[in-house]
Design an enzyme around this catalytic site. Structure first.
Site, mmCIF file in Angstrom:
data_model
loop_
_atom_site.group_PDB
_atom_site.id
_atom_site.type_symbol
_atom_site.label_atom_id
_atom_site.label_comp_id
_atom_site.label_asym_id
_atom_site.label_seq_id
_atom_site.Cartn_x
_atom_site.Cartn_y
_atom_site.Cartn_z
ATOM 1 N N GLN A 181 -16.861 -15.305 32.206
ATOM 2 C CA GLN A 181 -17.088 -13.865 32.140
ATOM 3 C C GLN A 181 -17.499 -13.387 30.750
ATOM 4 O OE1 GLN A 181 -17.018 -11.830 34.881
ATOM 5 N NE2 GLN A 181 -16.700 -13.708 36.036
ATOM 6 N N CYS A 227 -13.931 -7.305 18.347
ATOM 7 C CA CYS A 227 -13.748 -6.673 19.663
ATOM 8 C C CYS A 227 -12.739 -5.537 19.656
ATOM 9 C CB CYS A 227 -13.328 -7.731 20.687
ATOM 10 S SG CYS A 227 -11.647 -8.368 20.448
ATOM 11 N N CYS A 271 -13.447 -13.995 14.299
ATOM 12 C CA CYS A 271 -13.241 -12.622 14.757
ATOM 13 C C CYS A 271 -14.569 -12.117 15.302
ATOM 14 C CB CYS A 271 -12.778 -11.740 13.602
ATOM 15 S SG CYS A 271 -12.743 -9.973 14.003
ATOM 16 N N TYR A 296 -7.648 10.740 5.039
ATOM 17 C CA TYR A 296 -6.503 10.316 5.850
ATOM 18 C C TYR A 296 -5.256 10.248 4.997
ATOM 19 C CZ TYR A 296 -4.600 7.602 9.846
ATOM 20 O OH TYR A 296 -3.902 7.165 10.947
ATOM 21 N N ALA A 345 -8.172 7.124 1.045
ATOM 22 C CA ALA A 345 -9.459 6.940 1.728
ATOM 23 C C ALA A 345 -9.491 7.691 3.058
ATOM 24 C CB ALA A 345 -9.713 5.450 1.967
ATOM 25 N N CYS A 372 -6.055 -6.291 18.374
ATOM 26 C CA CYS A 372 -5.523 -5.774 17.110
ATOM 27 C C CYS A 372 -5.362 -4.256 17.139
ATOM 28 C CB CYS A 372 -6.402 -6.205 15.936
ATOM 29 S SG CYS A 372 -8.156 -5.807 16.140
ATOM 30 N N GLN A 429 0.865 -1.178 0.000
ATOM 31 C CA GLN A 429 0.000 0.000 0.000
ATOM 32 C C GLN A 429 0.903 1.230 0.000
ATOM 33 O OE1 GLN A 429 -2.287 1.781 3.442
ATOM 34 N NE2 GLN A 429 -3.991 0.830 2.345
ATOM 35 N N CYS A 448 -4.304 -10.915 19.345
ATOM 36 C CA CYS A 448 -5.676 -11.304 19.050
ATOM 37 C C CYS A 448 -6.199 -12.186 20.171
ATOM 38 C CB CYS A 448 -5.746 -12.056 17.715
ATOM 39 S SG CYS A 448 -7.389 -12.674 17.283
#
Length: 640
Positions: free
Chosen positions: A417, A343, A340, A169, A166, A347, A100, A359
Site C-alpha cells: 500500500q 510523514c 524519515c 509562539y 520563534a 511523531c 529549551q 515513528c
C-alpha cells in the site's frame, strides 16, 4: 564529512561535532517535571548514537504554567539533583545537553484548570482559547523566573540553555511577532520595542548565570507569512542580540498559527527549509549560526557546513527515525540509516490522538526501555506472507534475531500500500521506507520470493515453524457500477479519469489525496467534489500535512462538504443527506469510494488450525496506517 565531525564551540561549551538534537515535545513527560526512566532512555539512545548536543523539550520557567501536558521544569532542590543525575549520564557519552528554557505564555494549558494563559496582547491561542495581555508590572517577576530557571539548569549540570523566541509562539515569541503583538506601550510597536522583553530576559540570565554560560536563541529567520517578522527584521535585530550576550542563533522559520507546516516541514515541503534565511543572518552575525528545518539526509547535513551556509546542524525527526543517524554517517554506514519520510504520522499525529509520539520506521521510539532485539534461542524457519511495509518490517526484525526467513510477495515489487500512498503529489518521499527495507532484507540475507502468491498448501509443505501473515486488505466499495470505482483503482492505474464531474465519497487522507492526484493528471475540464460524514476533512492528519493540503485543494477548486452522507446512487445521480435534509445531485460522470479497506482473511482461515505459530499483522489484521503495520510486524517477529 570532516567539518561535520570537527569540534565546535559556543561560549564555554565545546562539542565533539557540529550536530544538535532539536527540542521535540513528544508526550513522554511525567507530572514531576523531571525526565523519568523512559524519557531519559529516549535521549540517552541519541547520545549513544553520536549527536554532539541534545536540546531537551520546552522547559517551563514556571512549574505552575505547563506547556503541553507534563512539562519539564525545575521545582526544587530534589528536582535539580534528579536532573544532575540525568545530565551526568548524557555526558558519559561525550554529548552536551541544554534545556529549551521558555515561558509557555499563550500556549500554556493552564486554562484547563481555570487560569487564563498570558500573552503580549490577548488573542485566541493555538488551541483556540482566550489569552490575556500581560500588564507591564507583571513582566519583572517573569524575567526573574527566566533567570532563576537558567541558573537551576546550570546547577543541574546543563552545558548552557536555549531560549525559545520563534514562530510567534509562547511568551517571547508572542512579544516579538507583529502577528501577535499589538501593544501600544514600550513593549509594542517597533521591532526594538517588541524585542524589549527578550533583551531584558537575556540580560537577566547573563547577570544570574555569568557571561560565560552559553545562550542559544531559537528564532524564526522569517515567519513566512504576510505581516510577520521578515529576514530583514531579524538581520537588523541580530547585532543587538549579540551585544546583549546571545552566544549562538538557531534559525527556524514559520508561524505556528498560520503556517505550522513551515515549522515542521512535512513531505510536501522542501528539505533545508530555512537555508536562505540562515545564510543571510550568518552574513551579519559574529556568533555561530545553527540551522534547523528538514535536514534529512547525510549529504544535506554535510553540504550545508562545507558550503559555509551554517556552522552547526540541528536534527529533529531524523533522530526519531534512527537514533544512530550521526554514528552511521561517521562510520560510513549511511545505507543502513532508517529514513524519515516527513510523514508526521507518528511523531505528531499520535499526539493529536492524545498518545505519546511514535515513528513509522522506528517502532522502538519512546519504548527504549521496553523493546530490544533479543537473539532467538533456537532459530526457526519463518514464512512472511506479504511484502508491504508490515511484512518487510517483520522479515527484517526476524532476520535480525537470527531466524531463517522467507518473504513471499505476489507482486513483482515490494511495498504494498505504500507504493500507492506515494503516488499523490508531494508523497514520493514515502518510498524511502521501502527502499531502506529492501536494502535491509538484502543485507540480512532474507530470501525474497517476488511474483509469488503463496498458498496455504505451499506453506504447509515447506516445513515452516512459524508464519507471519501480512497479506493486506481489499478496498471497500459500497456499490458497483460502470461509473463507480475505488481510490485504490485510480492510484493503481486501473481506472483513469482525465476529465468530467467526479464525486469522491470519503474525506479522509485517502480521499483528499486522490482528489489532488486526479487534478494533477487531468487532461480536460475536471470538477471534483469530496463528501465526508464527519464534521471535518482529513480527520487524524497532522496539521503540518492537513493545512497545506487543504490550501492546495481550495486553490484548485475542489468542493468539500462535511457532515454529508451518501444515501443512494442511481446512474449519474446521488442522494445526499446533510443537516437532516436530503437532496439529489445529478451529473456525476464518476463516483469514487475512499471509505477504507477490509482485511484479506482467506489465508489466515486456511492456516489458523494447522498447529504452527501464526501471527497476523497490519492490514491483514485490521486496515490501518503504515505506523500500525510496522509495529505489528515488529512485535510478531519479536514474539517468535
Amino acid at each position: 564529512m570532516a567539518k561535520l565531525f570537527s569540534e565546535f564551540t559556543i561560549g564555554s561549551m565545546t562539542m565533539k561535532n557540529r550536530t544538535f538534537m532539536a527540542p521535540m515535545s513528544l508526550g513522554y513527560g511525567n507530572p514531576g517535571g523531571v525526565p523519568g526512566e523512559e524519557q531519559q532512555a529516549y535521549w540517552l539512545a541519541r547520545a549513544k548514537g553520536g549527536v554532539g548536543c541534545i536540546i531537551t523539550d520546552a522547559t517551563s520557567v514556571d512549574p505552575n504554567t505547563p506547556y503541553l501536558g507534563n512539562t519539564l521544569c525545575f521545582r526544587d532542590e530534589e528536582s535539580i539533583a534528579g536532573y544532575k543525575a540525568f545530565t551526568d549520564k548524557i555526558h558519559a557519552y561525550g554529548t552536551k545537553i541544554i534545556p529549551q528554557i521558555t515561558h509557555p505564555g499563550p500556549e500554556s494549558i493552564s486554562s484547563f484548570f481555570g487560569v487564563t494563559p498570558v500573552s503580549s496582547s490577548g488573542y485566541k491561542n493555538s488551541m483556540w482559547q482566550d489569552t490575556r495581555a500581560l500588564e507591564v508590572e507583571e513582566l519583572p517577576p517573569i524575567i526573574e523566573q527566566y533567570a532563576n530557571a537558567s541558573f537551576q539548569a546550570k546547577q543541574a549540570g546543563f552545558d548552557g540553555i536555549e531560549l525559545h523566541c520563534a514562530h510567534g509562539y509562547m511568551l517571547l515569541g508572542s512579544f516579538l511577532s507583529p502577528l501577535r503583538n499589538t501593544r501600544t506601550d514600550e513593549y509594542g510597536g517597533s521591532l526594538m520595542n517588541r524585542a524589549r522583553l527578550l533583551l531584558e530576559v537575556v540580560d537577566a540570565i547573563k547577570a544570574k548565570c555569568g557571561k560565560e554560560f552559553p545562550i542559544i536563541l531559537r528564532m524564526s529567520g522569517s515567519e513566512k507569512v504576510p505581516g510577520g517578522n521578515t529576514v530583514e527584521d531579524m538581520m537588523e535585530l541580530v547585532p543587538v542580540l549579540i551585544e546583549h550576550g546571545i552566544d549562538a542563533l538557531e534559525i527556524s522559520g514559520g508561524s505556528q498559527y498560520e503556517v505550522p507546516h513551515k515549522i515542521m516541514p512535512s513531505h510536501g515541503e522542501e528539505a533545508g527549509a530555512n537555508v536562505e534565511e540562515a545564510v543571510r543572518i550568518k552574513s551579519v552575525s559574529t556568533v555561530p549560526v545553527i540551522l534547523v528545518g528538514k535536514i534529512n539526509t547525510p549529504e544535506l547535513a554535510q553540504s550545508l557546513l562545507e558550503e559555509d551556509k551554517a556552522d552547526g546542524i540541528v536534527l529533529g525527526r531524523v533522530l526519531l527515525a534512527d537514533p544512530e543517524f550521526v554514528n552511521k554517517i561517521r562510520e560510513g554506514r549511511t545505507e543502513e540509516i532508517a529514513p524519515c519520510a516527513g510523514c508526521l504520522v507518528g511523531c505528531v499525529g499520535e499526539q493529536n490522538k492524545r498518545r505519546p509520539a511514535s515513528c513509522v520506521i522506528n517502532p522502538f521510539l519512546g519504548k527504549e526501555t521496553k523493546l530490544s532485539i533479543i537473539p532467538a534461542e533456537s532459530p526457526k524457519k519463518v514464512a512472511v506472507v506479504g511484502g508491504g511495509i508490515g511484512g518487510m518490517a517483520a522479515a527484517r526484525m526476524a532476520a535480525l534475531r537470527g531466524e531463517d526467513v522467507t518473504l513471499y510477495e505476489k507482486e513483482e515489487k515490494l511495498g504494498g500500500q505504500v507504493l500507492l500512498a506515494a503516488i499523490p503529489p508531494h508523497k514520493s518521499s514515502l518510498l524511502k521506507w521501502i527502499q531502506y527495507l529492501e536494502k535491509e532484507l538484502l543485507r540480512l540475507h532474507v530470501n525474497v520470493e517476488r511474483g509469488h502468491a503463496v498458498s496455504a498448501e505451499k506453506i504447509l509443505k515447506s516445513g515452516f515453524d512459524a508464519v507471519i501473515l501480512a497479506n493486506g486488505s481489499h478496498p471497500v466499495s459500497l456499490k458497483e457500477g460502470e461509473n463507480i470505482c475505488t481510490a485504490h483503482q485510480i492510484l493503481q492505474g486501473e481506472t483513469a479519469i482525465p476529465e468530467g464531474n467526479v464525486l469522491i465519497v470519503g474525506g479522509g487522507m485517502v480521499g483528499l489525496e486522490t482528489a489532488e492526484y486526479l487534478d494533477s493528471v487531468k487532461s480536460g475540464d475536471l470538477s471534483l467534489t469530496v463528501i465526508e460524514m464527519k464534521n471535518t476533512m482529513g480527520e487524524g492528519m497532522a496539521p503540518g500535512n492537513l493545512v497545506p493540503a487543504m490550501g492546495r485543494l481550495k486553490k484548485i477548486g475542489v468542493t468539500m462538504m462535511t457532515e454529508t452522507k451518501l444515501k443512494c446512487i442511481s446512474g449519474d445521480t446521488v442522494t445526499l443527506e446533510s443537516a437532516g435534509q436530503e437532496k439529489e445531485v445529478s451529473g456525476f460522470t464518476k463516483i469514487v469510494f475512499a471509505v477504507g479497506s477490509k482485511p484479506d482473511t482467506g489465508l489466515y482461515e486456511a492456516l489458523k488450525d494447522c498447529g504452527k505459530e501464526i501471527y497476523t499483522v497490519g492490514d491483514a489484521k485490521e486496515a490501518g496506517q503504515a505506523l500500525q503495520a510496522v509495529a505489528d510486524g515488529t512485535a510478531a517477529a519479536m514474539a517468535l
